[in-house]
Scaffold this motif. Sequence first.
Motif, short mmCIF file in Angstrom:
data_model
loop_
_atom_site.label_atom_id
_atom_site.label_comp_id
_atom_site.label_asym_id
_atom_site.label_seq_id
_atom_site.Cartn_x
_atom_site.Cartn_y
_atom_site.Cartn_z
N GLN A 145 97.33 -2.60 -0.48
CA GLN A 145 98.33 -3.42 0.21
C GLN A 145 98.06 -4.91 -0.04
O GLN A 145 98.98 -5.67 -0.36
CB GLN A 145 98.31 -3.10 1.71
CG GLN A 145 99.39 -3.81 2.52
CD GLN A 145 100.81 -3.36 2.16
OE1 GLN A 145 101.09 -2.18 2.04
NE2 GLN A 145 101.70 -4.33 1.95
N GLY A 152 105.06 -0.26 0.31
CA GLY A 152 104.31 0.67 1.15
C GLY A 152 103.17 1.31 0.38
O GLY A 152 103.20 1.36 -0.86
N GLY A 183 104.09 0.23 5.60
CA GLY A 183 105.46 -0.08 5.18
C GLY A 183 106.37 1.12 5.12
O GLY A 183 106.51 1.86 6.10
#
Length: 203
Positions: A145, A152, A183
């Motif tokens: 991330q 996501g 996400g």
Amino acid sequence: MIKEMKSYEKIEQYDTEITEALADNYKVIIENLGEDVTREGLEKTPERVAKAMQYLTHGYGLDPLEILKSAMFTEDHQQMIVVKDIEVYSMCEHHMLPFFGKAHVAYIPNGKIVGLSKIPRVVDAFARRMQVQERLTDQIKNCIQDALNPLGVAVVIEAQHMCMQMRGIQKQNSVTTTSSFTGAFEKDKTRKEFISLVSNKLS
Ligand SMILES: Nc1nc2c(ncn2[C@@H]2O[C@H](COP(=O)(O)OP(=O)(O)OP(=O)(O)O)[C@@H](O)[C@H]2O)c(=O)[nH]1
Ligand SMILES: [Zn+2]
């Protein structure tokens, strides 16, 4: 500690001072376990174990964020990318016994993709430390991330813990599954798509 070693490289160079210090400690441990550390089969064991343990924890010398950043490419692709069945070998921080299994990792890019091999490399960089499965799962997710800022990330790990098999509760067939999502994977539909893509592998 082994410094700046990439996981594909065979370690030829161990830090001599650390290897000697570890070996001295393992000598005492072996004696405390009631063995004769001078007998032929055990003579070199303290040094072997010292090296083995350094190898099993070499992740401390790796920078997982840098691993990803070293091979990021601009690409306008916004579909799910799944790398599944990544072998995981880690060491439980409570008993220093192995836990091992598979990791399944997915992300949906947001302008940047990463070299595919870098995902198993990141798994290894975090796995080759003293770990718990939950933290390992989160660290892999957070690292992807942070590096890629994707839409996501999903990480699932299935593992068997030797501390639950060889000792303690002695459950030979139990498998622990952990997961972590960000996400788009927090939405039911996307998460289900991911789970169905890896589900033949989930027990
Ligand atoms: N959550 C979590 N627990 C783990 C992991 N690896 C090992 N453990 C657990 O860590 C716990 C340590 O519990 P303790 O009661 O302090 O240790 P113990 O007396 O050796 O426990 P038993 O294994 O039940 O004999 C055990 O329940 C292990 O099963 C992991 O990756 N995640
Ligand atoms: Zn354990």
